[in-house]
Enzyme design. Structure first.
Site, PDB file in Angstrom:
ATOM      1  N   CYS A  25       0.780  -1.220   0.059  1.00 58.26           N
ATOM      2  CA  CYS A  25       0.057   0.007  -0.014  1.00 58.26           C
ATOM      3  C   CYS A  25       0.892   1.279  -0.118  1.00 58.26           C
ATOM      4  CB  CYS A  25      -0.955   0.087   1.075  1.00 58.26           C
ATOM      5  SG  CYS A  25      -0.266  -0.031   2.674  1.00 58.26           S
ATOM      6  N   HIS A 565      -2.804  10.255   3.727  1.00 58.50           N
ATOM      7  CA  HIS A 565      -3.451   8.955   3.683  1.00 58.50           C
ATOM      8  C   HIS A 565      -4.886   9.032   3.728  1.00 58.50           C
ATOM      9  CE1 HIS A 565      -3.926   4.663   3.650  1.00 58.50           C
ATOM     10  NE2 HIS A 565      -2.674   4.460   3.349  1.00 58.50           N
TER      11      HIS A 565
END
Length: 644
Positions: A25, A565
């Site tokens: 990720c 994020h």
């Protein structure tokens, strides 16, 4: 960073034949392994390219950092010959062959339902504790404060009303949260809770329905009955949506779902589930009554291991029953679970503080200091996963302190009369007459855990700061790196990182992701968004812009490396519901639009939309501090970054 070397070292530490699948990720490698016992954990922890590791949901995750993780992943794929995988594909691999555990599934269900409503329960609990201070005799003299100062009686009465509301109408809160979890309409879930707590219901009265005497039970303070009722609602609603034509679905699905659920609740589900709920509470009280201080001592020993499994998320459902029985019906012993939790949390914080005093590693010292404060305020995950379990012995020293303190608390019958922060501030929730002994027990828990950890750690220093013997070449390389770091720090300037999105600003420690909550990626802040438009928090260069559009890395003109994020685990959405308007290498100005994301769609897909804003080169600065403003608009000051 030498990405090839880091990948080689990771493969060596994990063993190539042990790696089943790999994905990544924005910040970490996500791996499925055959056998976790084969991991060389020490090698990973001592690798400067690895910021941390942890295991979750069948995946072993290695934190590398934005801008580097994709390069390390590419090298890992190249060296191992594995096929590239998405995080969603990896998730399926991790779940393959995993045995279904009904107990853990039920615990996760309770966790998913109760975690969102805990703030309301804590607020009500602290208000109840405040009223406890005002009305308790013997706390500030022979008479209660409301008797000594009659002028504050009205304030006390108002606080009493406010504190009782979240518990009286808890079925409504549970109904909303349970409906979201079961896939039903949240407002129908709330309506079920309202039906079960409406003031028109009076225990002891009955309806005559087709020859049946149906009790008009009022389900205030209840949890299990409303869970069952909303589950039935969800099944009915989904079935009706499939069967009814679109022309009548909007009108008749809510009507039929609510009416049938209501009848079933009062006739069958409510009485049965209320009996089960009462039986569970009675059983726990019986166990406490039978084993007494021995039972609380054992509970204190195992509470932190229970936290590791997540089983503690089931406790609020039981605690609310214990508190309601004690405060409303004057039965039972009150909430002793809260007391044990407080002793365990403080003990883990004390053990973590001992490591802070012992270690010379700056990275660990910083983590231990923040984790200590967090644990002493009731949030132990950073201390558990970031410090105590890393060294192991602090965790077990804390269990001893918790067990002894919990046994003393059980022996002196210390109980809570409301929910609250289960740690140093927990005295606000304790029965007024027991506050002094509660504080004494917390001090005992802290002292034992700290002393045991400190003494053992002092005599086994190699466990905390292993001495590494380096040759001349390694020494030169280390000096070179130190010079580079020093030069980089000289070029850094103070600056303010502004909010990239509007919403509620919260501490990173509250985020439901261990990487961010333990600040393994760096310090910063989090925002629970109320708008999906994302803007640049600083002026600088876009260093990371993933195809999944869920994360951005920005190197500011003043030197701060900022990671945005968007959501937790949202990489699994593969860019769906996200839009990006910038590319890697582009220079942007503070306040410039970066992109957007659909908050409602992300929530509907089962993901947390919380936005993390992290300064990943925190170690280069003297301080990185969240500016504590609760509600922020885009462009408001969020983080203060101060250079050396």
């Amino acid at each position: 960073m030498d990405h090839k070397k880091v990948a080689t070292d990771v493969i060596k530490a994990l063993r190539q034949d042990n790696i089943v699948a790999a994905a990544h990720c924005a910040t970490r490698l996500r791996l499925v392994l055959k056998d976790d016992e084969k991991i060389d954990q020490a090698a990973l922890e001592n690798n400067p390219g690895v910021k941390g590791t942890f295991k979750t949901n069948g995946q072993f995750q290695i934190i590398i950092g934005p801008g580097d993780v994709n390069n390390v992943y590419d090298e890992l794929i190249k060296q191992t010959g594995l096929s590239e995988a998405t995080t969603e594909e990896l998730k399926k691999v991790a779940e393959t062959g995993k045995k279904f555990n009904p107990v853990m599934a039920f615990i996760k269900l309770l966790s998913d339902i109760f975690v969102p409503i805990i703030p309301a329960l804590v607020a009500g609990g602290l208000l109840m504790a405040l009223n406890n201070f005002l009305t308790s005799e013997g706390l500030f003299g022979t008479k209660a404060l409301v008797v000594t100062y009659p002028a504050i009686k009205g304030i006390s009465d108002m606080i009493q009303v406010m504190s009782a509301a979240p518990f009286i109408f808890m079925p409504i809160l549970v109904g909303i949260s349970a409906a979201s979890r079961f896939g039903a309409n949240r407002f129908l879930g709330a309506a079920v809770g309202m039906i079960m707590t409406t003031p028109g219901l009076v225990d002891g009265k009955y309806w005559d329905i087709l020859g049946m005497h149906v009790s008009q039970n009022n389900y205030q303070y209840q949890v299990i009955p409303v869970l069952a009722a909303v589950y039935i609602l969800s099944i009915l609603e989904k079935w009706l949506h499939k069967k009814l034509p679109a022309a009548v679905d909007f009108t008749f699905t809510p009507l039929i779902s609510l009416m049938v659920t209501g009848f079933l609740t009062f006739i069958i589900v409510g009485p049965v589930m209320r009996g089960l709920s009462d039986a569970i509470t009675t059983g726990i009280v019986w166990l406490y009554d039978t084993l007494g201080f021995v039972g609380t001592g054992i509970f204190g020993l195992v509470y932190s291991p229970i936290v590791l499994t997540g089983l503690h998320q089931a406790f609020p459902a039981i605690e609310t029953q214990l508190i309601a029985a004690f405060t409303q019906n004057h039965t039972g012993y009150g909430d002793f679970i809260f007391v044990v939790a407080s002793m365990a949390n403080v003990a883990q914080g004390a053990a973590c503080f001992a490591i802070f005093m012992l270690t010379k590693d700056k990275k660990m010292k910083g983590l231990a200091s923040s984790a200590t404060v967090s644990a002493c305020l009731g949030i132990t995950e950073p201390a558990l996963f970031g410090v105590n379990l890393k060294y192991r012995f602090p965790f077990f020293c804390a269990l001893i302190g918790s067990g002894i303190a919990s046994a003393i608390a059980g022996l002196t019958h210390v109980i809570a009369v409301s929910l609250g922060s289960a740690a140093s501030l927990g005295f606000l929730s304790i029965n007024a007459k027991s506050i002094p002994i509660y504080i004494a027990c917390e001090l005992i828990s802290f002292a034992i855990a700290f002393i045991l950890t400190f003494l053992y750690g002092k005599s086994h220093r190699q466990l905390i700061d292993p001495v590494a013997v380096v040759n001349a070449t390694e020494q030169i390389e280390a000096e070179k790196k130190a010079t580079e770091v020093a030069q980089r720090q000289i070029n850094l300037k103070d600056e303010i990182v502004v909010a990239p999105i509007s919403g509620e600003a919260v501490s990173l420690t509250t985020v439901n992701d261990k990487v961010f909550s333990a600040k393994l990626m760096g310090d910063g802040a989090a925002i629970v968004p109320n708008s999906g438009d994302v803007f640049a928090p600083v002026s600088g260069e876009i260093t990371v812009a993933y195809e999944t559009k869920h994360a951005y890395g920005i190197k500011s003109d003043n030197g701060a490396e900022v990671l945005l994020h968007l959501g937790i685990d949202t990489v699994e959405l593969k860019g769906k519901n996200f839009n990006s308007e910038v590319v890697q290498g582009q220079h942007i100005e503070q306040g410039q639009r970066l992109g957007s994301f659909d908050i409602a769609a992300i929530k509907a897909a089962g993901y947390d939309p919380t936005v993390m804003v992290v300064v990943t080169n925190t170690a280069d600065y003297a301080s990185v501090d969240r500016i504590k403003i609760q509600n922020v608009a885009m462009g408001d000051k969020l983080i203060a970054v101060t250079s050396h």
